[in-house]
Design a protein around this motif. Structure first.
Motif, PDB file in Angstrom:
ATOM      1  N   LYS A 152       0.842  -1.195   0.000  1.00 28.50           N
ATOM      2  CA  LYS A 152       0.000   0.000   0.000  1.00 28.50           C
ATOM      3  C   LYS A 152       0.881   1.250   0.000  1.00 28.50           C
ATOM      4  O   LYS A 152       1.499   1.588   1.007  1.00 28.50           O
ATOM      5  N   ASN A 153       0.943   1.902  -1.134  1.00 27.61           N
ATOM      6  CA  ASN A 153       1.755   3.114  -1.244  1.00 27.61           C
ATOM      7  C   ASN A 153       1.024   4.351  -0.741  1.00 27.61           C
ATOM      8  O   ASN A 153       1.647   5.385  -0.492  1.00 27.61           O
ATOM      9  N   LYS A 154      -0.300   4.245  -0.634  1.00 29.67           N
ATOM     10  CA  LYS A 154      -1.122   5.372  -0.162  1.00 29.67           C
ATOM     11  C   LYS A 154      -2.105   4.841   0.879  1.00 29.67           C
ATOM     12  O   LYS A 154      -2.855   3.904   0.612  1.00 29.67           O
ATOM     13  N   ILE A 155      -2.065   5.442   2.061  1.00 29.45           N
ATOM     14  CA  ILE A 155      -2.932   5.016   3.153  1.00 29.45           C
ATOM     15  C   ILE A 155      -3.756   6.202   3.635  1.00 29.45           C
ATOM     16  O   ILE A 155      -3.220   7.283   3.907  1.00 29.45           O
ATOM     17  N   GLY A 156      -5.070   5.994   3.733  1.00 33.32           N
ATOM     18  CA  GLY A 156      -5.971   6.992   4.297  1.00 33.32           C
ATOM     19  C   GLY A 156      -6.406   6.545   5.676  1.00 33.32           C
ATOM     20  O   GLY A 156      -6.644   5.356   5.908  1.00 33.32           O
ATOM     21  N   LEU A 157      -6.514   7.489   6.590  1.00 35.00           N
ATOM     22  CA  LEU A 157      -6.895   7.189   7.968  1.00 35.00           C
ATOM     23  C   LEU A 157      -8.041   8.112   8.371  1.00 35.00           C
ATOM     24  O   LEU A 157      -7.962   9.326   8.173  1.00 35.00           O
ATOM     25  N   VAL A 158      -9.103   7.543   8.924  1.00 34.96           N
ATOM     26  CA  VAL A 158     -10.231   8.335   9.415  1.00 34.96           C
ATOM     27  C   VAL A 158     -10.425   7.996  10.882  1.00 34.96           C
ATOM     28  O   VAL A 158     -10.546   6.818  11.246  1.00 34.96           O
ATOM     29  N   ALA A 159     -10.452   9.012  11.735  1.00 36.23           N
ATOM     30  CA  ALA A 159     -10.581   8.789  13.173  1.00 36.23           C
ATOM     31  C   ALA A 159     -11.679   9.659  13.742  1.00 36.23           C
ATOM     32  O   ALA A 159     -11.915  10.781  13.282  1.00 36.23           O
ATOM     33  N   GLY A 160     -12.347   9.134  14.762  1.00 40.40           N
ATOM     34  CA  GLY A 160     -13.346   9.897  15.492  1.00 40.40           C
ATOM     35  C   GLY A 160     -13.082   9.818  16.974  1.00 40.40           C
ATOM     36  O   GLY A 160     -12.896   8.729  17.525  1.00 40.40           O
ATOM     37  N   LEU A 186      -7.852  12.093   8.399  1.00 41.85           N
ATOM     38  CA  LEU A 186      -9.001  12.961   8.675  1.00 41.85           C
ATOM     39  C   LEU A 186      -9.516  12.644  10.067  1.00 41.85           C
ATOM     40  O   LEU A 186      -9.857  11.494  10.366  1.00 41.85           O
ATOM     41  N   PHE A 187      -9.600  13.668  10.912  1.00 43.17           N
ATOM     42  CA  PHE A 187     -10.005  13.493  12.311  1.00 43.17           C
ATOM     43  C   PHE A 187     -11.290  14.271  12.541  1.00 43.17           C
ATOM     44  O   PHE A 187     -11.345  15.482  12.338  1.00 43.17           O
ATOM     45  N   THR A 188     -12.343  13.564  12.961  1.00 46.21           N
ATOM     46  CA  THR A 188     -13.635  14.204  13.190  1.00 46.21           C
ATOM     47  C   THR A 188     -13.941  14.286  14.680  1.00 46.21           C
ATOM     48  O   THR A 188     -13.739  13.331  15.425  1.00 46.21           O
ATOM     49  N   ASN A 189     -14.416  15.451  15.104  1.00 50.04           N
ATOM     50  CA  ASN A 189     -14.797  15.699  16.495  1.00 50.04           C
ATOM     51  C   ASN A 189     -16.037  16.582  16.537  1.00 50.04           C
ATOM     52  O   ASN A 189     -16.414  17.187  15.527  1.00 50.04           O
ATOM     53  N   LYS A 190     -16.662  16.657  17.712  1.00 50.45           N
ATOM     54  CA  LYS A 190     -17.845  17.509  17.847  1.00 50.45           C
ATOM     55  C   LYS A 190     -17.451  18.986  17.824  1.00 50.45           C
ATOM     56  O   LYS A 190     -18.013  19.776  17.067  1.00 50.45           O
ATOM     57  N   THR A 191     -16.509  19.376  18.668  1.00 50.24           N
ATOM     58  CA  THR A 191     -16.053  20.765  18.731  1.00 50.24           C
ATOM     59  C   THR A 191     -14.531  20.779  18.752  1.00 50.24           C
ATOM     60  O   THR A 191     -13.883  19.752  18.978  1.00 50.24           O
ATOM     61  N   LYS A 192     -13.955  21.958  18.562  1.00 48.29           N
ATOM     62  CA  LYS A 192     -12.489  22.028  18.526  1.00 48.29           C
ATOM     63  C   LYS A 192     -11.871  21.722  19.881  1.00 48.29           C
ATOM     64  O   LYS A 192     -10.722  21.277  19.952  1.00 48.29           O
ATOM     65  N   ASP A 193     -12.630  21.912  20.979  1.00 45.60           N
ATOM     66  CA  ASP A 193     -12.119  21.574  22.302  1.00 45.60           C
ATOM     67  C   ASP A 193     -12.046  20.068  22.528  1.00 45.60           C
ATOM     68  O   ASP A 193     -11.423  19.622  23.495  1.00 45.60           O
TER      69      ASP A 193
END
Length: 281
Positions: A152-160, A186-193
């Motif tokens: 895998k030369n390209k890896i995508g990561l998604v986290a919550g 890519l990191f997903t959260n409710k708010t920046k805090d």
């Protein structure tokens, strides 16, 4: 710390998981040598190994299991360290404390126990290693017991939320070892805090092979300025972040709440990614 291909030799050198004395349940205590509050709801815990020359023996994206007796019952949670897997003598963990609030009336029993009852000098009962995804370095990925066929030369990561730590471990390993893999996170959260490991992610984004993006699902103007993405993860958002298109040398990993994981899987299927080849399944 100088990093080379030896970074991924996590089971060959003397290591904690192979050499530590375990009880009949394969569990063992590790002493807390640091408990530092690094944000209003996050602590850095550092656990000391019995031998200062041991590495952990954990692979990137793997987990420890922590155990505690709370209200007379054994409670267990999985944690992935944010320190490199070849760090000798100890491991560091960023732990978000889930206190009680309207969405979570009782809060997180385990994390509140860590905040209120576990201090420097105490021990945490551990077990491991576990984890379905193993990043073996230089584009080699293992899912469960099978090493995926194509590099895998390209890896995508998604986290919550707290799911960032195993995804961070993959990006960290690739960056530190300079293994040439393009990593998009890519990191997903409710708010920046709510953003866990913000400082570490900012540092990681300075490596030329790693790109880090953030999205917030409940941002409001009163929370302050925000120039990142907003909204839930979607195929369009993945494209916006430059996630690699489906190909033999592409793999997408994700870790977060069940609802987020389901959303990511649907987006990947919509985009033509193939389960078992392009993402876990």
């Amino acid at each position: 710390m100088e990093q080379t291909s030896e970074f991924f030799d996590f089971s060959g050198p003397p290591n904690l998981f192979n050499l530590v004395e375990k009880d009949d349940d394969d569990q063992f205590p590790l002493k807390v040598i640091k408990k530092e509050k690094i944000s209003p709801d996050t602590y850095l815990f550092e656990l000391e190994f019995p031998n200062p020359e041991w590495i952990s023996g954990l692979w990137p994206a793997g987990h420890y299991i922590w155990h505690a007796t709370i209200d007379g019952k054994q409670v267990s949670r999985k944690y992935t360290p944010i320190s490199p897997v070849n760090k000798k003598g100890s491991a560091e963990f960023a732990v978000k404390i889930y206190r009680n609030h309207a969405d979570f009336p009782e809060g997180g029993k385990f994390t509140q126990h860590l905040e209120n009852n576990v201090n420097v000098g105490d021990s945490i009962i551990c077990e491991g290693p576990i984890g379905m995804i193993r990043y073996l370095g230089f584009g080699k990925v293992q899912f469960k017991k099978e090493v995926l066929e194509h590099k895998k030369n390209k890896i995508g990561l998604v986290a919550g939320g707290s799911g960032i730590t195993p995804m961070y471990a993959i990006a960290q390993a690739s960056a530190y070892a300079k293994d040439g893999v393009e990593v998009t996170l890519l990191f997903t959260n409710k708010t920046k805090d709510d953003i866990l490991c913000k400082t570490q992610l900012d540092e990681l984004s300075k490596y030329e092979n790693v790109k880090v993006f953030h999205t917030l699902t409940r941002h409001k103007e009163e929370h302050g300025a925000w120039d990142g993405l907003q909204g839930r993860v979607s195929l369009e958002m993945l494209k916006q972040c430059g996630f690699p298109q489906p190909a033999d040398d592409v793999f997408i990993c994700f870790c977060g709440p069940k609802s987020m994981n389901s959303t990511v899987i649907e987006a990947l299927k919509e985009g033509g990614y193939e389960a078992g080849k392009n993402f876990p399944g």
